[in-house]
Design an enzyme around this catalytic site. Structure first.
Site, mmCIF file in Angstrom:
data_model
loop_
_atom_site.group_PDB
_atom_site.id
_atom_site.type_symbol
_atom_site.label_atom_id
_atom_site.label_comp_id
_atom_site.label_asym_id
_atom_site.label_seq_id
_atom_site.Cartn_x
_atom_site.Cartn_y
_atom_site.Cartn_z
ATOM 1 N N ASP A 164 0.833 -1.214 0.000
ATOM 2 C CA ASP A 164 0.000 0.000 0.000
ATOM 3 C C ASP A 164 0.863 1.258 0.000
ATOM 4 O O ASP A 164 1.982 1.252 0.503
ATOM 5 C CB ASP A 164 -0.916 -0.022 1.238
ATOM 6 C CG ASP A 164 -2.059 0.981 1.115
ATOM 7 O OD1 ASP A 164 -2.443 1.318 -0.027
ATOM 8 O OD2 ASP A 164 -2.558 1.433 2.161
ATOM 9 N N ASN A 205 -10.821 -2.683 -5.482
ATOM 10 C CA ASN A 205 -10.057 -1.777 -6.355
ATOM 11 C C ASN A 205 -10.684 -1.618 -7.749
ATOM 12 O O ASN A 205 -10.380 -0.659 -8.463
ATOM 13 C CB ASN A 205 -8.596 -2.235 -6.499
ATOM 14 C CG ASN A 205 -7.756 -2.083 -5.236
ATOM 15 O OD1 ASN A 205 -6.811 -2.836 -5.010
ATOM 16 N ND2 ASN A 205 -8.089 -1.106 -4.379
HETATM 17 C C1 IPE Z 1 -5.273 -2.814 -0.240
HETATM 18 O O1 IPE Z 1 -4.989 -1.475 -0.400
HETATM 19 C C2 IPE Z 1 -5.284 -3.506 -1.578
HETATM 20 C C3 IPE Z 1 -3.981 -3.673 -2.201
HETATM 21 C C4 IPE Z 1 -2.825 -3.368 -1.663
HETATM 22 C C5 IPE Z 1 -3.989 -4.256 -3.512
HETATM 23 P P1 IPE Z 1 -6.154 -0.397 -0.504
HETATM 24 O O2 IPE Z 1 -5.503 0.922 -0.665
HETATM 25 O O3 IPE Z 1 -7.112 -0.783 -1.575
HETATM 26 O O4 IPE Z 1 -6.867 -0.539 0.902
HETATM 27 P P2 IPE Z 1 -7.665 0.533 1.767
HETATM 28 O O5 IPE Z 1 -8.638 1.186 0.837
HETATM 29 O O6 IPE Z 1 -6.654 1.504 2.287
HETATM 30 O O7 IPE Z 1 -8.288 -0.247 2.859
HETATM 31 C C1 IPE Z 2 -1.531 0.272 -3.362
HETATM 32 O O1 IPE Z 2 -1.366 1.640 -3.372
HETATM 33 C C2 IPE Z 2 -1.750 -0.304 -4.734
HETATM 34 C C3 IPE Z 2 -3.110 -0.768 -4.982
HETATM 35 C C4 IPE Z 2 -4.091 -0.736 -4.117
HETATM 36 C C5 IPE Z 2 -3.393 -1.317 -6.277
HETATM 37 P P1 IPE Z 2 -2.600 2.635 -3.340
HETATM 38 O O2 IPE Z 2 -2.970 2.945 -4.758
HETATM 39 O O3 IPE Z 2 -3.699 2.127 -2.503
HETATM 40 O O4 IPE Z 2 -1.924 3.905 -2.678
HETATM 41 P P2 IPE Z 2 -2.561 4.865 -1.584
HETATM 42 O O5 IPE Z 2 -2.990 4.016 -0.445
HETATM 43 O O6 IPE Z 2 -3.687 5.564 -2.255
HETATM 44 O O7 IPE Z 2 -1.435 5.775 -1.216
HETATM 45 MG MG MG Z 3 -4.127 2.334 -0.538
#
Ligand code: IPE
Ligand code: IPE
Ligand code: MG
Length: 252
Positions: A20, A68
């Site tokens: 993340d 996602n």
């Molecule tokens: C979790 O991250 C999913 C992945 C790392 C693929 P998210 O960014 O989607 O999770 P939340 O929204 O912070 O819970």
């Molecule tokens: C994790 O990074 C990757 C995926 C969830 C695919 P994020 O895209 O969730 O990054 P933040 O949490 O918005 O910084």
């Molecule tokens: Mg995230």
């Protein structure tokens, strides 16, 4: 280097990572979120290499959750493109290093060409034995459990299963990753302290390491830190410390 402090005989059999922080990494630099995802792929390459060097047998990377799919279209498209490009360009290195690629999640929702590429790479690498690299794609932990229950009901209807024989082992065999060992260590980058629908069943007794490091900045040193943190934990599985440490520590 701190890698030398790792006890090679006490490595986790399975490490799972919630990767993340890509979006925030990019936004902090005045870049668009997709730039963070592109940099995140560099971290994936580095961590796969590092995990293999260290001797982690199984690594599961949470790459795309079922939730996602509801992100802006341009972001979903870029994530799918990056996955496709990763599989295309890394397959040679994966084969050279004896890495087996697997995937968990609702793969039927992936774009057909990405699905095809993934199937090809999984098939090509199926005989590799050095390390198993599992991508959680279009993955939701609750969905995984529901899918398992559906299949159990179907098998029961056909008379292949009955309620008396249901136990934890039988149930877990119906999960996407079947008989694979549960993660011993769950890492979350990006500073949040939540599970976000990842491997809900499998993390029952995982040790959890959360770090504020954004995923694009996560490299071998940070992985080693997580492993050292893990090796410093006492895993009690519900027992007392004395029970876990054995007879020599009793009454002490
Ligand atoms: C979790 O991250 C999913 C992945 C790392 C693929 P998210 O960014 O989607 O999770 P939340 O929204 O912070 O819970
Ligand atoms: C994790 O990074 C990757 C995926 C969830 C695919 P994020 O895209 O969730 O990054 P933040 O949490 O918005 O910084
Ligand atoms: Mg995230």
């Amino acid at each position: 280097m701190s890698e030398r402090r790792l006890q090679k005989d006490r490595l986790p059999r399975h490490v799972a990572i919630i990767m993340d922080g890509n979006g925030r990494w990019a936004e902090a630099r005045g870049l668009e979120r997709n730039a963070g995802h592109r940099e995140g792929v560099e971290a994936v390459k580095a961590i796969v290499r590092a995990a293999n060097e260290i001797g982690i047998p199984r690594l599961t990377l949470y790459s795309f959750s079922s939730e996602n799919w509801d992100r802006p279209k341009g972001e979903v498209q870029e994530l799918m493109r990056l996955l496709d490009h990763y599989l295309e360009t890394e397959v040679d290195e994966v084969m050279r290093n004896g890495i087996r690629i697997e995937a968990v999640g609702r793969l039927d929702r992936l774009p057909p060409l990405v699905r095809k590429r993934l199937d090809d790479v999984m098939e090509r690498s199926a005989g590799n034995r050095e390390m198993t690299l599992v991508f959680a794609l279009s993955y939701g932990g609750r969905q995984e459990i529901v899918d398992a229950v559906s299949q159990i009901l179907r098998d029961a209807e056909r008379g292949q299963l009955d309620a008396e024989n249901m136990d934890e082992k039988t149930f877990s065999a119906y999960l996407y990753d079947g008989d694979a060992p549960d993660p011993d260590l769950l890492i979350r980058t990006g500073g949040e302290l939540r599970v976000s629908n990842f491997l809900l069943w499998q993390i029952a007794y995982a040790e959890i390491h959360c770090t504020g490091t954004m995923w694009p900045d996560f490299r071998k040193d940070q992985l080693v830190d997580a492993l050292l943190d893990y090796q410093g934990r006492e895993r009690r599985f519900g027992l007392t410390s004395d029970q876990v440490r054995g007879p020599q520590s009793e009454n002490s």
